[in-house]
Design a protein around this motif. Structure first.
Motif, PDB file in Angstrom:
ATOM      1  N   VAL A  54      41.571 -11.496 -51.419  1.00 39.11           N
ATOM      2  CA  VAL A  54      42.691 -12.706 -51.239  1.00 39.11           C
ATOM      3  C   VAL A  54      43.906 -12.441 -51.367  1.00 39.11           C
ATOM      4  N   GLY A  55      44.356 -11.248 -51.213  1.00 37.88           N
ATOM      5  CA  GLY A  55      45.814 -10.727 -51.287  1.00 37.88           C
ATOM      6  C   GLY A  55      46.162 -10.938 -49.944  1.00 37.88           C
ATOM      7  N   PRO A  56      47.671 -10.835 -49.824  1.00 40.20           N
ATOM      8  CA  PRO A  56      48.729 -11.000 -48.510  1.00 40.20           C
ATOM      9  C   PRO A  56      48.471  -9.574 -47.707  1.00 40.20           C
ATOM     10  N   ILE A  57      47.953  -8.591 -48.436  1.00 39.02           N
ATOM     11  CA  ILE A  57      48.147  -7.316 -47.675  1.00 39.02           C
ATOM     12  C   ILE A  57      46.734  -7.190 -47.324  1.00 39.02           C
ATOM     13  N   ASP A  58      46.553  -6.733 -45.882  1.00 38.24           N
ATOM     14  CA  ASP A  58      45.164  -6.677 -45.181  1.00 38.24           C
ATOM     15  C   ASP A  58      44.574  -5.259 -45.967  1.00 38.24           C
ATOM     16  N   PRO A  59      43.233  -5.605 -46.326  1.00 38.26           N
ATOM     17  CA  PRO A  59      42.415  -4.444 -47.054  1.00 38.26           C
ATOM     18  C   PRO A  59      41.792  -3.372 -46.141  1.00 38.26           C
ATOM     19  N   HIS A  60      42.674  -2.963 -45.050  1.00 40.39           N
ATOM     20  CA  HIS A  60      42.122  -1.540 -44.460  1.00 40.39           C
ATOM     21  C   HIS A  60      43.420  -0.971 -44.206  1.00 40.39           C
ATOM     22  N   VAL A  61      43.319   0.407 -43.616  1.00 42.60           N
ATOM     23  CA  VAL A  61      44.520   1.257 -43.388  1.00 42.60           C
ATOM     24  C   VAL A  61      44.652   1.121 -41.762  1.00 42.60           C
ATOM     25  N   ALA A  62      45.770   0.624 -41.529  1.00 43.62           N
ATOM     26  CA  ALA A  62      46.520   0.470 -40.251  1.00 43.62           C
ATOM     27  C   ALA A  62      46.413   2.023 -39.595  1.00 43.62           C
ATOM     28  N   CYS A  63      46.788   2.960 -40.494  1.00 46.88           N
ATOM     29  CA  CYS A  63      47.000   4.317 -39.861  1.00 46.88           C
ATOM     30  C   CYS A  63      47.435   5.179 -41.082  1.00 46.88           C
ATOM     31  N   MET A  64      46.850   6.425 -40.879  1.00 48.54           N
ATOM     32  CA  MET A  64      47.170   7.545 -41.951  1.00 48.54           C
ATOM     33  C   MET A  64      48.352   8.331 -41.132  1.00 48.54           C
ATOM     34  N   ILE A  65      49.223   8.662 -41.962  1.00 49.52           N
ATOM     35  CA  ILE A  65      50.319   9.765 -41.092  1.00 49.52           C
ATOM     36  C   ILE A  65      50.299  11.130 -41.617  1.00 49.52           C
ATOM     37  N   VAL A  66      49.971  12.019 -40.515  1.00 52.34           N
ATOM     38  CA  VAL A  66      49.655  13.225 -40.828  1.00 52.34           C
ATOM     39  C   VAL A  66      50.940  14.021 -40.543  1.00 52.34           C
ATOM     40  N   PRO A  67      51.683  14.884 -41.383  1.00 49.10           N
ATOM     41  CA  PRO A  67      52.780  15.524 -41.170  1.00 49.10           C
ATOM     42  C   PRO A  67      52.650  16.988 -40.134  1.00 49.10           C
ATOM     43  N   ALA A  68      53.239  17.145 -39.300  1.00 48.11           N
ATOM     44  CA  ALA A  68      53.233  18.212 -38.512  1.00 48.11           C
ATOM     45  C   ALA A  68      54.503  18.820 -38.047  1.00 48.11           C
ATOM     46  N   GLY A  69      54.530  20.054 -38.062  1.00 48.08           N
ATOM     47  CA  GLY A  69      55.601  21.191 -37.535  1.00 48.08           C
ATOM     48  C   GLY A  69      55.679  21.028 -36.282  1.00 48.08           C
ATOM     49  N   ASP A  70      54.318  21.136 -35.654  1.00 45.04           N
ATOM     50  CA  ASP A  70      54.180  21.192 -34.217  1.00 45.04           C
ATOM     51  C   ASP A  70      53.415  19.883 -33.969  1.00 45.04           C
ATOM     52  N   VAL A  71      54.186  18.975 -33.417  1.00 41.63           N
ATOM     53  CA  VAL A  71      53.535  17.226 -33.132  1.00 41.63           C
ATOM     54  C   VAL A  71      52.465  17.423 -32.177  1.00 41.63           C
ATOM     55  N   ARG A  72      52.704  18.253 -30.924  1.00 39.92           N
ATOM     56  CA  ARG A  72      51.917  18.270 -29.902  1.00 39.92           C
ATOM     57  C   ARG A  72      50.675  18.855 -30.253  1.00 39.92           C
ATOM     58  N   SER A  73      50.598  20.146 -30.894  1.00 40.42           N
ATOM     59  CA  SER A  73      49.460  20.901 -31.193  1.00 40.42           C
ATOM     60  C   SER A  73      48.564  19.974 -32.175  1.00 40.42           C
ATOM     61  N   CYS A  74      48.997  19.317 -33.246  1.00 39.29           N
ATOM     62  CA  CYS A  74      48.346  18.701 -34.019  1.00 39.29           C
ATOM     63  C   CYS A  74      47.662  17.450 -33.337  1.00 39.29           C
ATOM     64  N   GLU A  75      48.400  16.847 -32.518  1.00 39.49           N
ATOM     65  CA  GLU A  75      47.807  15.672 -31.754  1.00 39.49           C
ATOM     66  C   GLU A  75      46.865  16.260 -30.773  1.00 39.49           C
ATOM     67  N   THR A  76      46.821  17.562 -30.095  1.00 38.56           N
ATOM     68  CA  THR A  76      45.842  17.761 -29.449  1.00 38.56           C
ATOM     69  C   THR A  76      44.514  18.257 -30.268  1.00 38.56           C
ATOM     70  N   MET A  77      44.612  18.653 -31.514  1.00 33.40           N
ATOM     71  CA  MET A  77      43.813  18.912 -32.488  1.00 33.40           C
ATOM     72  C   MET A  77      42.935  17.619 -32.878  1.00 33.40           C
ATOM     73  N   LEU A  78      43.562  16.645 -33.220  1.00 29.74           N
ATOM     74  CA  LEU A  78      43.005  15.434 -33.535  1.00 29.74           C
ATOM     75  C   LEU A  78      42.330  14.721 -32.616  1.00 29.74           C
ATOM     76  N   ARG A  79      43.002  14.858 -31.155  1.00 35.17           N
ATOM     77  CA  ARG A  79      42.327  14.124 -30.278  1.00 35.17           C
ATOM     78  C   ARG A  79      40.926  14.954 -29.746  1.00 35.17           C
ATOM     79  N   SER A  80      41.022  16.190 -29.894  1.00 31.83           N
ATOM     80  CA  SER A  80      39.513  16.975 -29.861  1.00 31.83           C
ATOM     81  C   SER A  80      38.745  16.523 -30.525  1.00 31.83           C
ATOM     82  N   TRP A  81      38.964  16.104 -31.949  1.00 31.13           N
ATOM     83  CA  TRP A  81      38.147  15.581 -32.846  1.00 31.13           C
ATOM     84  C   TRP A  81      37.654  14.171 -32.668  1.00 31.13           C
TER      85      TRP A  81
END
Length: 241
Positions: free
Chosen positions: A136-163
């Motif tokens: 009944v709260g004003p904040i939606d009870p789901h995670v819109a996104c979780m942020i993953v810190p990465a030194g190499d954004v493209r490499s991390c994005e490729t990994m997560l997309r492959s999964w």
């Protein structure tokens, strides 16, 4: 869970030093009652409103006994764990454990170059959960996104997309250097609300550490705050339908 061998995100995992205060905070954040029958364990699991994923609060003191070097941020499931293991082994990650037989399912742990750890599990995480369906709260009870810190954004994005494939943007990438340079740190989770002003008052009422002024939050449609463990979060404005 998919029948075609696809990896799916099942749980977000948040390790906490004080489990019971964390349970009270996140129950208040989502506007749901605390389920007392589930409070006295090593973990407390929220079934999020999308019905697909969970948020696991894990007592870091108990977890350190079982897995002293492990700090996974998410648990993923696959119907073919051995095929998933072979796939991950050829990705040249810094660390991939062996397949272990857990209490309820086989799993392995892998770590990327920025020390983000993921659990790959042979079947869905099956612990008792506290439902957020009656929120009944004003904040939606789901995670819109979780942020993953990465030194190499493209490499991390490729990994997560492959999964996870391209259709599931719930894990988003943030460049590590930009986060450090900003002096603000990287948020772990992003939630949403259709009423930013009410969400701000709600966060203030439950004792969240607010990093945004009310007028800025309303104008920019984003609230930055921290939970009692110091984990940074955001609430973003959602358009009403």
């Amino acid at each position: 869970m998919s029948a075609n061998g696809k990896i799916e995100l099942d749980c977000f995992r948040l390790r906490v030093r004080r489990l019971k205060p964390a349970i009270r905070f996140y129950s208040a954040l989502f506007g749901v009652p605390v389920v007392q029958e589930l409070v006295d364990g090593e973990q407390y699991v929220f079934q999020l409103a999308d019905g697909r994923r969970k948020l696991v609060l894990d007592d870091i003191r108990q977890a350190d006994i079982r897995e002293p070097n492990s700090r996974p941020i998410a648990i993923m499931t696959t119907p073919d764990l051995e095929a998933c293991y072979r796939q991950v082994q050829i990705m040249n990650l810094p660390y991939v454990s062996g397949i272990e037989q857990g209490i309820e399912f086989p799993y392995f742990v892998c770590r990327d170059r920025d020390a983000n750890e993921f659990v790959m599990a042979g079947r869905i995480y099956n612990h008792p959960v506290a439902s957020t369906e009656v929120s009944v709260g004003p904040i939606d009870p789901h995670v819109a996104c979780m942020i993953v810190p990465a030194g190499d954004v493209r490499s991390c994005e490729t990994m997560l997309r492959s999964w996870l494939g391209d259709e599931d943007p719930v894990l988003q990438i943030a460049p590590v250097l930009a986060a450090k340079g900003s002096g603000e740190g990287t948020s772990r989770f992003v939630f949403s609300s259709s009423d930013i002003a009410e969400a701000y008052r709600h966060l203030k009422g439950i004792g969240a550490a607010l990093h945004t002024k009310l007028e800025d939050a309303v104008r920019e449609r984003v609230i930055r705050f921290s939970d009692p463990e110091g984990n940074r979060m955001e609430i973003v404005g959602r358009q009403q339908r």
